[in-house]
Design an enzyme around this catalytic site. Structure first.
Site, short mmCIF file in Angstrom:
data_model
loop_
_atom_site.label_atom_id
_atom_site.label_comp_id
_atom_site.label_asym_id
_atom_site.label_seq_id
_atom_site.Cartn_x
_atom_site.Cartn_y
_atom_site.Cartn_z
N CYS A 90 2.44 -3.12 -0.40
CA CYS A 90 1.88 -3.90 0.69
C CYS A 90 0.68 -3.17 1.25
O CYS A 90 0.33 -2.09 0.80
CB CYS A 90 2.95 -4.06 1.77
SG CYS A 90 4.52 -4.62 1.09
N ARG B 258 -3.52 -6.01 -2.06
CA ARG B 258 -2.30 -5.23 -2.24
C ARG B 258 -1.04 -6.09 -2.16
O ARG B 258 0.06 -5.60 -2.43
CB ARG B 258 -2.23 -4.12 -1.20
CG ARG B 258 -3.43 -3.20 -1.20
CD ARG B 258 -3.37 -2.26 -0.03
NE ARG B 258 -2.30 -1.32 -0.23
CZ ARG B 258 -2.44 -0.16 -0.86
NH1 ARG B 258 -3.61 0.16 -1.34
NH2 ARG B 258 -1.42 0.64 -1.03
N TRP C 89 3.79 -7.67 -0.40
CA TRP C 89 4.14 -7.99 -1.80
C TRP C 89 5.64 -7.78 -1.85
O TRP C 89 6.12 -6.65 -1.80
CB TRP C 89 3.43 -7.06 -2.79
CG TRP C 89 3.64 -7.46 -4.21
CD1 TRP C 89 2.89 -8.36 -4.93
CD2 TRP C 89 4.65 -6.98 -5.13
NE1 TRP C 89 3.37 -8.47 -6.21
CE2 TRP C 89 4.46 -7.64 -6.36
CE3 TRP C 89 5.69 -6.07 -5.02
CZ2 TRP C 89 5.27 -7.41 -7.48
CZ3 TRP C 89 6.51 -5.85 -6.12
CH2 TRP C 89 6.29 -6.51 -7.33
N GLY D 231 6.37 0.33 0.78
CA GLY D 231 7.20 1.17 -0.07
C GLY D 231 8.58 0.57 -0.26
O GLY D 231 8.78 -0.63 -0.01
N GLU E 163 -2.30 -12.57 -17.10
CA GLU E 163 -2.04 -12.25 -15.69
C GLU E 163 -2.71 -13.21 -14.72
O GLU E 163 -2.29 -13.30 -13.57
CB GLU E 163 -2.41 -10.80 -15.40
CG GLU E 163 -3.85 -10.45 -15.43
CD GLU E 163 -4.05 -8.98 -15.06
OE1 GLU E 163 -3.44 -8.52 -14.09
OE2 GLU E 163 -4.83 -8.28 -15.78
N LYS F 126 -2.98 -5.63 -6.56
CA LYS F 126 -3.99 -4.78 -7.19
C LYS F 126 -3.55 -3.34 -7.36
O LYS F 126 -3.85 -2.68 -8.36
CB LYS F 126 -5.27 -4.83 -6.35
CG LYS F 126 -6.43 -4.03 -6.86
CD LYS F 126 -7.00 -4.65 -8.09
CE LYS F 126 -8.18 -3.94 -8.70
NZ LYS F 126 -8.54 -4.44 -10.01
#
Ligand code: AGP
Length: 604
Positions: free
Chosen positions: A2, A27, A74, A101, A488, A599
């Site tokens: 993230c 991200r 994410w 994380g 992708e 990314k």
């Protein structure tokens, strides 16, 4: 992986947070949120599912304050939803937390310490903020409750920013494995996963090391290590022009970044070539020259650039080279030779899998290390013995393009530098200035003729479920990369295959109309590749050939300019990048932010 941001001491904290999140959207972009405190008892929590624009649309004018935190997600634990979006808060609404994380032992901690606590979300992160609350209710001060909580986290990666409504002018920050920086200002300070997020307000940053805990007020930054000892550190300047991270008139960053590749080649030529001789740090070249074996470590596209690097170091420097998938090698049990050296390829310089190998290379195998990255001051750059930057400029689109060609260009120069010291003919013969100029021109020809590639994508990739790229040698290496690009972002089930290997099984997947794209730039194997393309053609495939001038035959669809064969991957890959771009546009998908991806992959 993230993106997180924090602001302390700016009255327009809300807009600084939102702008920062926009810069970090690469991200993760499945949900987002901010918490802002007005320092007068009033505060605001706003969360939304989807991209930052959805959050922005939910933020009303009264959402103001001078201290706040933000997050773009994410998902790892819990589906993308408003409930699972960050910031998370404690059941008594006192503490607010953002996190990048993974807390590996969150279930065990919940079971052990948080029975009966009401949870709003399914995330690992909420366990952390509930623990801080529990320990502070047990009488610990906020810094001590935060430290106690952190001490219970096992094998976890985290970048945290915590706020306490009872001390709304303080940001409590901690980091382990995940990237995090402190941005320094006059009468304000900020926190961010990546300097890009805060370049509009400062260019002066403090790096944080693992297990450090930091207290950030608007006038002070206190760093303490794991044992509570005070740490002082010199800030570093980030000289990235924020405009470079702007897509300008381009519809998508990916197309801008593809078009920038000729200029990137010339920039690398200008920085690392002096009078036709590679120009790198002497200590680095000495270590590479004495290396008995090289290990090139990377993930995804960087791993693919490593595959080309192996051929370059073995041809130009005669140094045995092995290329390893970072996530596999991180937990492998290899026999590392004396005299081995490790090269890490990473656009972001933050990929957790690669960093895990770097930690073992440094602490366990005790070998010299080099990181080749696009982000100066990134974790992998700071923690390796040597770092070489790609000079490609910020790469925002999730699908990596200019970083791939820049990685290969730097590998050509490093391998040639070593080869010339070792008196290797191939290295002495190559005219680097000429090859870099010709390659930049050849790439320019390809991007200038992108309409031809758009037409071929329209005719062959608009509806297909699957597709294949095939080639031999360096062309096979490129086939792996071009198929990843197609996969992708367009979601076509594409595979890159060694042309000679197809007949040993996978050719069974070829049916009428299956697109098979052949890459033919190496003279020694051109006829073999053509026979393999003949084999699929006779089984109904739609064959499209990307061929180097001089090897072309009637009927070949895409003829690309010819440069030295070792430089050809830098030209042929551009065709595949554009093919993927147009196939994705045709299918109406978001080119820059494909589903399920991010990314910079900062979790293992
Ligand atoms: C490539 O287009 C992808 N974004 C991904 O495979 C990427 O190459 C990989 O995650 C490695 O990232 P890095 O180069 O930043 O380490």
């Amino acid at each position: 992986m993230c993106g997180i941001v924090g602001v302390n001491g700016l009255n327009n904290a809300t807009s600084v947070l939102v702008n920062g999140l926009k810069k970090l959207e690469y991200r993760g972009y499945d949900s987002a949120g901010i918490y802002v405190n007005e320092q007068n008892g009033k505060d605001h929590l706003v969360k939304a599912q989807g991209k930052i624009i959805n959050l922005e649309n939910k933020i009303t004018d009264d959402v103001q304050g001078s201290v706040g935190i933000g997050h773009t997600r994410w998902a790892t634990h819990g589906i993308p939803s408003v409930e699972n979006a960050h910031p998370h808060f404690s059941q008594d609404d006192r503490f607010y937390l953002v996190h990048n994380g993974v807390i590996e032992n969150y279930l065990e901690l919940r079971e052990t310490y948080l029975k009966g606590v009401h949870f709003e979300s399914e995330t690992d992160t909420e366990v952390v903020v509930q623990l801080v609350d529990k320990f502070s209710n047990n009488g610990l001060s906020t810094p001590d409750a935060f430290r106690k909580t952190i001490s219970l986290l096992k094998n976890s990666s985290y970048a945290f920013i915590l706020m306490d409504r009872e001390q709304p002018d303080v940001l409590y920050v901690a980091k382990n494995k995940s990237p995090l920086l402190i941005g320094l200002g006059s009468d304000f300070n900020v926190v961010c996963s990546d300097a890009l997020a805060m370049l509009d307000v400062t260019d002066s940053f403090l790096e944080l090391h693992d297990k450090e805990v930091v207290t950030v007020t608007k006038n002070d930054v206190k760093i303490e290590n794991e044992n509570g000892e005070k740490i002082t550190r010199k800030p570093f300047k980030v000289n990235i022009d924020p405009a470079a991270a702007d897509k300008g008139a381009y519809p998508y960053y990916m197309l801008k970044e593809i078009d920038e590749q000729p200029a990137v080649m010339r920039r690398i030529q200008g920085k690392y070539l002096d009078n036709n001789e590679p120009k790198f740090d002497a200590k680095l070249i000495k270590q590479l020259t004495y290396a008995t074996k090289l290990y090139i470590v990377g993930a995804g596209t960087s791993y693919h650039a490593g595959l080309v690097g192996k051929k370059l170091f073995e041809k130009l420097a005669k140094t045995p080279t092995e290329v390893v998938v970072a996530s596999e090698f991180a937990y492998d049990d290899p026999i590392i030779e004396d005299g081995a050296m490790f090269i890490f390829l990473s656009q972001s310089g933050e990929t957790a899998d690669s960093r895990q190998v770097l930690v073992r290379a440094t602490n366990e195998w005790k070998v010299p290390t080099l990181t080749i990255t696009n982000v100066d001051n990134s974790t992998l750059a700071r923690e390796a013995d040597n770092a070489v930057t790609l000079e490609a400029g910020p790469e925002i689109a999730v699908a990596s393009t200019k970083a791939y060609t820049a990685q290969i260009a730097v590998e050509v120069l490093l391998a040639t530098a070593v080869g010339r010291i070792k008196d290797i003919a191939a290295a002495k013969e190559i005219d680097l200035n000429e090859q870099f100029s010709q390659t930049a021109n050849a790439m320019q020809v390809v991007v200038d003729e992108k309409d031809q590639i758009q037409k071929i994508a329209e005719d062959n990739l608009a509806k297909t479920r699957n597709a294949f790229y095939i080639g031999r040698g360096l062309d096979y290496n490129v086939a792996l990369e071009t198929s990843l690009k197609l996969k992708e972002i367009s979601y076509i089930q594409a595979e890159g295959f060694a042309a000679g290997e197809l007949k040993h099984g996978t050719i069974a997947l070829i049916e009428k109309g299956t697109p098979v794209i052949g890459i033919i730039t190496q003279a020694a194997t051109a006829d073999n590749s053509r026979s393999n393309l003949q084999e699929v053609l006779s089984r109904g495939a739609n064959v499209i050939n990307i061929v180097r001038e001089g090897l072309a035959k009637d009927g070949d669809q895409i003829i690309i300019p010819s440069v030295d064969e070792i430089m050809m991957p830098l030209v042929s890959v551009v065709v595949g990048q554009l093919m993927a771009y147009y196939a994705t546009l045709l299918r109406g998908y978001n080119v820059d932010q494909p589903r399920n991806l991010a990314k910079s992959v900062t979790v293992e």
